[in-house]
Motif scaffolding. Structure first.
Motif, PDB file in Angstrom:
ATOM      1  N   TYR A  68     -20.221  40.564 -37.256  1.00 53.26           N
ATOM      2  CA  TYR A  68     -20.286  40.580 -38.714  1.00 53.26           C
ATOM      3  C   TYR A  68     -20.174  42.021 -39.195  1.00 53.26           C
ATOM      4  N   GLU A  69     -19.199  42.265 -40.067  1.00 53.72           N
ATOM      5  CA  GLU A  69     -19.158  43.580 -40.719  1.00 53.72           C
ATOM      6  C   GLU A  69     -20.111  43.515 -41.897  1.00 53.72           C
ATOM      7  N   ALA A  70     -21.274  44.089 -41.724  1.00 58.57           N
ATOM      8  CA  ALA A  70     -22.312  44.029 -42.761  1.00 58.57           C
ATOM      9  C   ALA A  70     -23.253  45.200 -42.586  1.00 58.57           C
ATOM     10  N   ASN A  71     -23.915  45.539 -43.696  1.00 62.11           N
ATOM     11  CA  ASN A  71     -24.892  46.620 -43.682  1.00 62.11           C
ATOM     12  C   ASN A  71     -26.278  45.996 -43.503  1.00 62.11           C
ATOM     13  N   VAL A  72     -27.058  46.550 -42.594  1.00 62.92           N
ATOM     14  CA  VAL A  72     -28.411  46.021 -42.354  1.00 62.92           C
ATOM     15  C   VAL A  72     -29.260  46.120 -43.620  1.00 62.92           C
ATOM     16  N   LEU A  73     -28.911  47.037 -44.507  1.00 63.31           N
ATOM     17  CA  LEU A  73     -29.628  47.149 -45.781  1.00 63.31           C
ATOM     18  C   LEU A  73     -29.382  45.944 -46.695  1.00 63.31           C
TER      19      LEU A  73
END
Ligand code: NAD
Length: 167
Positions: A68-73
């Protein structure tokens, strides 16, 4: 790790899994038979790293990898990922890690490295996931008295803002 599980029954979330240490860890996990979910916003890496991991482990093991291209924030994104996968363990590598830049951009480093860890452990808690390996840094040992340091050596005050998963 809290309880031994068979690798094939164990889903490991690797944050920062497209990065330097993360991608090598993902290879080891896939070769060990684990199910692996990678979350990385590609802020300091490339999706090519994920393709290369798949090439290294081969088609069969690559089926056990979800990226998944995602920001942990991004709490909503993280909640969706934990809703979609029964994540048993987390290895947290997502963070900024450049020592010099951490001094010139301390607020950005604290924001990314500390806040993303807080979001991650809160989402984990809400999904009953209690097992995390947190990637720290030798920075926590400061200027060591007897290098090389061991885990038994005393921690010293950090000399840079490289904190969170980065120290
Ligand atoms: N490289 C080393 O020698 C070393 C040594 C000890 C500890 N560490 C620690 O291990 C961790 C990983 O280091 P690395 O060298 O692999 O760094 P890296 O920059 O290669 O990997 C970090 C990955 O995290 C991603 N990322 C950053 N912030 C993110 C966010 N908010 N959400 C999602 N993805 C995000 C980046 O895109 C990158 O792919 C860091 O915490 C670092 O301090 C590194």
């Amino acid at each position: 790790m809290s309880k031994a599980l068979d690798p094939k029954d164990t889903c490991v979330l690797v944050t920062g899994g497209a990065g330097f240490i993360g991608s090598h860890t993902v290879v080891q996990l896939l070769e060990g038979g684990y199910q692996v979910v990678v979350v990385d916003d590609l802020s300091n890496s490339s999706a090519v790293a994920i393709d290369r991991v798949k090439t290294i482990v081969g088609d069969e093991a690559a089926k056990n990898l979800t990226f998944y291209e995602a920001n942990v924030l991004d709490r909503d994104a993280m909640n969706k990922i934990f809703d979609t996968h029964q994540i048993d363990r987390v290895i947290h590598f997502a963070g900024f890690k450049a020592v010099g830049e951490s001094v010139s951009k301390p607020v950005e480093y604290y924001h990314n490295n500390i806040e993303n860890t807080l979001v991650l452990i809160d989402v984990m808690r809400n999904h009953g996931c209690k097992s995390i390996i947190f990637s720290s840094s030798s920075t926590v040992y400061g200027d060591p008295d007897n290098p090389p340091v061991t885990e038994e050596d005393p921690k010293k005050p950090a000399t840079t803002p490289m904190v969170g998963p980065s120290g």
